[in-house]
Design a protein around this motif. Structure first.
Motif, mmCIF file in Angstrom:
data_model
loop_
_atom_site.group_PDB
_atom_site.id
_atom_site.type_symbol
_atom_site.label_atom_id
_atom_site.label_comp_id
_atom_site.label_asym_id
_atom_site.label_seq_id
_atom_site.Cartn_x
_atom_site.Cartn_y
_atom_site.Cartn_z
ATOM 1 N N PRO A 13 0.882 -0.877 0.018
ATOM 2 C CA PRO A 13 0.181 -0.373 0.092
ATOM 3 C C PRO A 13 0.660 2.075 0.198
ATOM 4 O O PRO A 13 0.654 2.321 -1.079
ATOM 5 C CB PRO A 13 -0.929 -0.465 0.916
ATOM 6 C CG PRO A 13 -0.196 -1.368 2.044
ATOM 7 C CD PRO A 13 0.625 -1.490 0.939
ATOM 8 N N GLN A 14 2.081 1.167 0.643
ATOM 9 C CA GLN A 14 3.484 2.857 0.759
ATOM 10 C C GLN A 14 3.042 2.741 -0.293
ATOM 11 O O GLN A 14 3.572 3.911 -0.950
ATOM 12 C CB GLN A 14 3.750 1.933 1.536
ATOM 13 C CG GLN A 14 3.706 2.316 2.936
ATOM 14 C CD GLN A 14 5.550 2.103 4.160
ATOM 15 O OE1 GLN A 14 6.172 2.335 3.622
ATOM 16 N NE2 GLN A 14 5.346 0.798 4.810
ATOM 17 N N VAL A 18 2.223 5.880 -3.587
ATOM 18 C CA VAL A 18 3.166 7.328 -4.148
ATOM 19 C C VAL A 18 2.691 6.955 -5.796
ATOM 20 O O VAL A 18 2.537 7.841 -5.627
ATOM 21 C CB VAL A 18 4.452 6.573 -3.521
ATOM 22 C CG1 VAL A 18 5.300 7.684 -4.337
ATOM 23 C CG2 VAL A 18 5.251 6.718 -2.637
ATOM 24 N N LEU A 19 3.186 5.958 -6.099
ATOM 25 C CA LEU A 19 2.226 5.589 -7.252
ATOM 26 C C LEU A 19 1.210 6.207 -8.008
ATOM 27 O O LEU A 19 0.716 7.019 -8.784
ATOM 28 C CB LEU A 19 2.254 4.437 -7.792
ATOM 29 C CG LEU A 19 3.787 4.600 -8.811
ATOM 30 C CD1 LEU A 19 4.942 4.252 -8.047
ATOM 31 C CD2 LEU A 19 3.376 2.738 -9.432
ATOM 32 N N VAL A 20 -0.109 6.031 -7.276
ATOM 33 C CA VAL A 20 -1.521 6.635 -7.536
ATOM 34 C C VAL A 20 -1.676 8.142 -7.147
ATOM 35 O O VAL A 20 -1.602 9.129 -7.739
ATOM 36 C CB VAL A 20 -2.621 5.772 -6.858
ATOM 37 C CG1 VAL A 20 -3.710 6.201 -7.430
ATOM 38 C CG2 VAL A 20 -2.407 4.253 -7.060
ATOM 39 N N ARG A 21 -1.092 8.224 -6.328
ATOM 40 C CA ARG A 21 -0.748 9.885 -5.385
ATOM 41 C C ARG A 21 -0.045 10.954 -7.080
ATOM 42 O O ARG A 21 -0.672 11.917 -7.616
ATOM 43 C CB ARG A 21 -0.302 10.846 -3.910
ATOM 44 C CG ARG A 21 -0.507 11.691 -4.066
ATOM 45 C CD ARG A 21 0.241 12.513 -2.322
ATOM 46 N NE ARG A 21 -0.603 11.269 -1.787
ATOM 47 C CZ ARG A 21 -1.630 12.144 -1.273
ATOM 48 N NH1 ARG A 21 -1.720 13.427 -1.819
ATOM 49 N NH2 ARG A 21 -2.501 10.691 -0.329
ATOM 50 N N ARG A 22 0.827 10.243 -7.297
ATOM 51 C CA ARG A 22 1.847 11.134 -8.797
ATOM 52 C C ARG A 22 0.893 10.736 -10.094
ATOM 53 O O ARG A 22 1.035 11.973 -10.433
ATOM 54 C CB ARG A 22 2.858 10.385 -8.589
ATOM 55 C CG ARG A 22 4.011 10.486 -8.119
ATOM 56 C CD ARG A 22 4.855 9.670 -7.729
ATOM 57 N NE ARG A 22 6.193 9.926 -7.414
ATOM 58 C CZ ARG A 22 7.342 8.994 -7.197
ATOM 59 N NH1 ARG A 22 7.702 8.540 -7.728
ATOM 60 N NH2 ARG A 22 8.532 9.400 -6.261
ATOM 61 N N ASP A 96 3.929 9.357 6.793
ATOM 62 C CA ASP A 96 2.320 9.042 6.895
ATOM 63 C C ASP A 96 2.421 8.303 4.833
ATOM 64 O O ASP A 96 2.133 9.008 4.296
ATOM 65 C CB ASP A 96 1.120 10.503 6.756
ATOM 66 C CG ASP A 96 2.106 10.778 8.328
ATOM 67 O OD1 ASP A 96 1.913 10.692 9.302
ATOM 68 O OD2 ASP A 96 1.893 12.418 8.063
ATOM 69 N N ASP A 97 1.753 7.132 5.541
ATOM 70 C CA ASP A 97 1.484 6.421 4.173
ATOM 71 C C ASP A 97 -0.120 6.418 4.073
ATOM 72 O O ASP A 97 -0.525 6.852 4.799
ATOM 73 C CB ASP A 97 1.826 4.616 4.342
ATOM 74 C CG ASP A 97 0.947 4.227 5.356
ATOM 75 O OD1 ASP A 97 -0.154 4.238 5.208
ATOM 76 O OD2 ASP A 97 1.378 3.245 6.314
ATOM 77 N N ASP A 98 0.135 6.658 2.876
ATOM 78 C CA ASP A 98 -2.102 6.702 1.904
ATOM 79 C C ASP A 98 -2.288 5.160 1.910
ATOM 80 O O ASP A 98 -3.207 5.101 1.142
ATOM 81 C CB ASP A 98 -0.837 6.518 0.706
ATOM 82 C CG ASP A 98 -0.159 8.321 0.420
ATOM 83 O OD1 ASP A 98 -0.755 9.074 1.130
ATOM 84 O OD2 ASP A 98 0.680 7.939 -0.398
#
Length: 398
Positions: A13-14, A18-22, A96-98
């Motif tokens: 999930p971390q 990161v990839l989905v947020r980017r 803080d992970d997503d």
């Protein structure tokens, strides 16, 4: 591979977050993360685990995503699988992970409940398609198609991190709570495999539920679910013997229970029941609290538990609730009365190992060892959990 799996699973999930947020494209990003996990499984046992495992995975997954978009996956995969990445060049992971944001994304209202569950178990819990299929008691291909369709639907609806704001939490909360409870249960009693527990899953479910409780301090069902998890997980130290054999609740050494978790869970459910509308998770937590408060199995307040099951059946009727209630009926009104309740719910649970296990237990209480042994055998044949199977086979052989 178990040690590597334990390392990779919580990173999923971390890295995906990161990839989905980017990039915002959940489907391509999730596929890229799976490619990165395959690369790690092949490369790390040979080259060693990098100093920054999450950063390594982010870098590889980002490259895989570009490859997919360019339509040159096969050639690039060979190139990058063979290449050693420099850990110093890997990006850092936010403190803080997503994971919670991903959970909300996977529970988007555009997805049916079954798809929400499967996609969350893949993206948030890090389970493989085969593991999810075993947990849901469905074919691998069907679950794989469900996950694929869910990702496509998210893409069609333009779902990304921007659609998972705090304002979207209330409408998604019921699905989020159900998925978290599913993940916890899979961790507390694994549906397949040699180990009874998968602590990584139950611990992650508790962690995320604690986050929800901080976000929604006044929600009684969030408190109820957290209390239920804590009161249930408190018994884990006494559920297995040193050899991994299952120990039923009535035979557990209750001095080994985590009484700190019991105190926290009891306080949570008491607060929820006194300050919020009563919901199913609160009632289930109250049932767990009654069990945990009994110093000995024979001290259990079964009339109170039966009353709580009556309330739960009113709030959230279902065959599993009715099956659990049948045990309480047996303890209050006698095993024959419990067996009558089991017979009423049997058509809805035909073939489920728990139906046969409960019926076997009640036959034992009723003094019918022949019927008990037969149902224990049937239950053992139907479970994929090796500790459960061994326990049930042992009971059938008594």
């Amino acid at each position: 591979m178990t040690g590597l799996d334990d390392l990779l699973r919580p990173l999923v999930p971390q890295v995906l977050g990161v990839l989905v947020r980017r990039h915002g494209d959940f489907e391509t990003c999730e596929d890229a993360v799976q490619e990165a996990l395959i690369a790690a499984a092949a490369q790390w046992p040979v080259d060693g685990v990098p100093d920054n495992p999450a950063g390594w995975l982010i870098t590889v997954a980002s490259r895989r995503r570009v490859e997919m978009l360019r339509g040159d996956v096969a050639r690039r995969r060979r190139e990058h699988t063979a290449a050693a990445l420099s850990p110093s060049a890997a990006p850092s992971v936010p403190a803080d992970d997503d994971t919670l944001v991903l959970l909300l994304l996977c529970c988007h209202p555009c997805l049916p409940p079954a798809a929400q569950t499967a996609l969350t178990l893949r993206a948030v819990a890090g389970l493989t398609t085969a593991e999810i299929a075993r947990g849901l008691l469905q074919p691998d291909a069907a679950v794989g198609q469900r996950i694929s369709r869910a990702k496509q639907r998210l893409r069609q609806h333009g779902v990304g991190f921007g659609s998972t704001a705090a304002t979207s939490l209330p409408e998604r909360l019921p699905a989020v709570l159900q998925v978290l409870y599913f993940v916890f249960n899979e961790g507390y009693t694994a549906t397949s495999g040699e180990a009874l527990h998968r602590v990584d899953l139950s611990s992650e479910a508790i962690r995320l539920t604690r986050q929800l409780a901080r976000l929604l301090p006044g929600d009684g069902e969030v408190k109820g679910l957290l209390a239920l998890m804590l009161l249930t997980d408190a018994r884990r130290p006494a559920r297995t013997r040193p050899d991994g054999a299952l120990v039923p609740l009535t035979e557990q050494d209750r001095t080994r229970w985590d009484h700190g978790l019991i105190a926290e869970g009891t306080a949570l459910v008491a607060d929820a029941l006194s300050t919020a509308p009563v919901g199913p998770f609160q009632v289930q937590a109250a049932i767990a609290a009654v069990h945990d408060e009994a110093g000995r199995a024979q001290d259990t307040d079964w009339p109170q538990i039966l009353g709580l099951y009556d309330l739960l059946q009113h709030l959230a009727p279902g065959p599993m609730v009715a099956l659990s209630r049948s045990v309480a009926v047996a303890m209050v009104h006698g095993p024959r009365a419990g067996l009558e309740q089991v017979a009423a719910v049997a058509p809805a649970l035909a073939g489920h190992h728990r139906l046969f296990a409960v019926r076997a237990h009640l036959h034992e209480l009723a003094g019918d060892p022949v019927a008990a042994r037969e149902d224990y055998r049937r239950a053992a044949e139907r479970t994929l959990s090796l500790p459960e199977r061994r326990y049930l086979e042992a009971r059938a052989g008594d």
